[in-house]
Scaffold this motif. Structure first.
Motif: not given
Length: 240
Positions: A124-128, A131-134, A152-154, A156-162
């Protein structure tokens, strides 16, 4: 013809491998297989939930909280899972005021779930962190609360890739379930030991258990590999 009658058709007592014996013990091993599968998925669910909680705790801005979670992660990863299972099943009930007895299944899924939650937390940490700083800055610009930012932002973008990496740990946990035999859970390995001791014949039950593990884990590994390739291809197309 029912199962017992079908088993009687085998007459191979003089052979090294007894198909009649195999036929007779297979239903018991099949029942134990479902216990193994159930323990794996329940423990995996515990690992997913607790792993996310550990990840968020490790990112806490409050230093004592952050240090506590870091210390917990290092302690759990630094001790053998078998020792943790023994403590939960045999030791924890003896702790005054807070200890209570639990079934072997409950202790087993908690032990495996807690142990592997520390590794899931790193995923999870690697996925989070990917996530781009922007994205974090955009959430602040939109006046999102911390909860809205995460939900809503972090995440949904962090979990699918991992997800593929999480799938690999599901397979690993499945192959670690024989550890639960040490706390008397009647999963596949323990059932094979019980049958072998009962009939003084260990070749067939242990061989069947090995093939059942292979039958379940190998297709799962192929599926996770294909999922990983598909996810990587999707993200390359997205970033192209």
């Amino acid at each position: 013809m029912d199962w017992n009658n079908m088993c009687q058709t085998f007459n191979d007592k003089d052979n090294v491998w007894s198909w009649q014996y195999t036929c007779e013990i297979f239903p018991d091993l099949l029942d134990a297989m479902w216990v193994t599968i159930s323990a794996t998925f329940v423990a995996y669910f515990v690992a997913l939930i607790l792993g996310l909680f550990l990840t968020l705790g490790r990112r806490s801005p409050i230093r004592p909280v952050k240090w506590f979670f870091q210390g917990f992660l290092e302690f759990v990863r630094g001790t053998p899972p078998l020792v943790q299972l023994f403590f939960i099943y045999f030791g924890f009930p003896e702790i005054p005021y807070i200890g209570f007895e639990m079934s072997a299944f409950t202790a087993g899924v908690l032990g495996l779930g807690i142990h592997y939650s520390t590794y899931v937390s790193e995923i999870y940490r690697s996925g989070i962190e990917a996530v781009p700083k922007s994205q974090w800055e955009a959430s602040k610009a939109l006046n999102f609360s911390k909860g809205q930012t995460w939900l809503r932002i972090v995440l949904p973008q962090a979990i699918p890739p991992v997800i593929p990496m999480l799938g690999n740990y599901l397979i690993t946990m499945f192959k670690e379930t024989p550890l639960l035999a040490a706390i008397t859970l009647m999963e596949m390995l323990n059932m094979a030991k019980f049958i072998g001791a009962k009939y003084f014949d260990y070749l067939e039950p242990f061989t069947i258990v090995g093939f059942l593990f292979l039958l379940l884990s190998y297709p799962s590994a192929i599926l996770v590999s294909k999922l990983e390739k598909r996810m990587n291809r999707r993200f390359r197309q997205k970033n192209a």
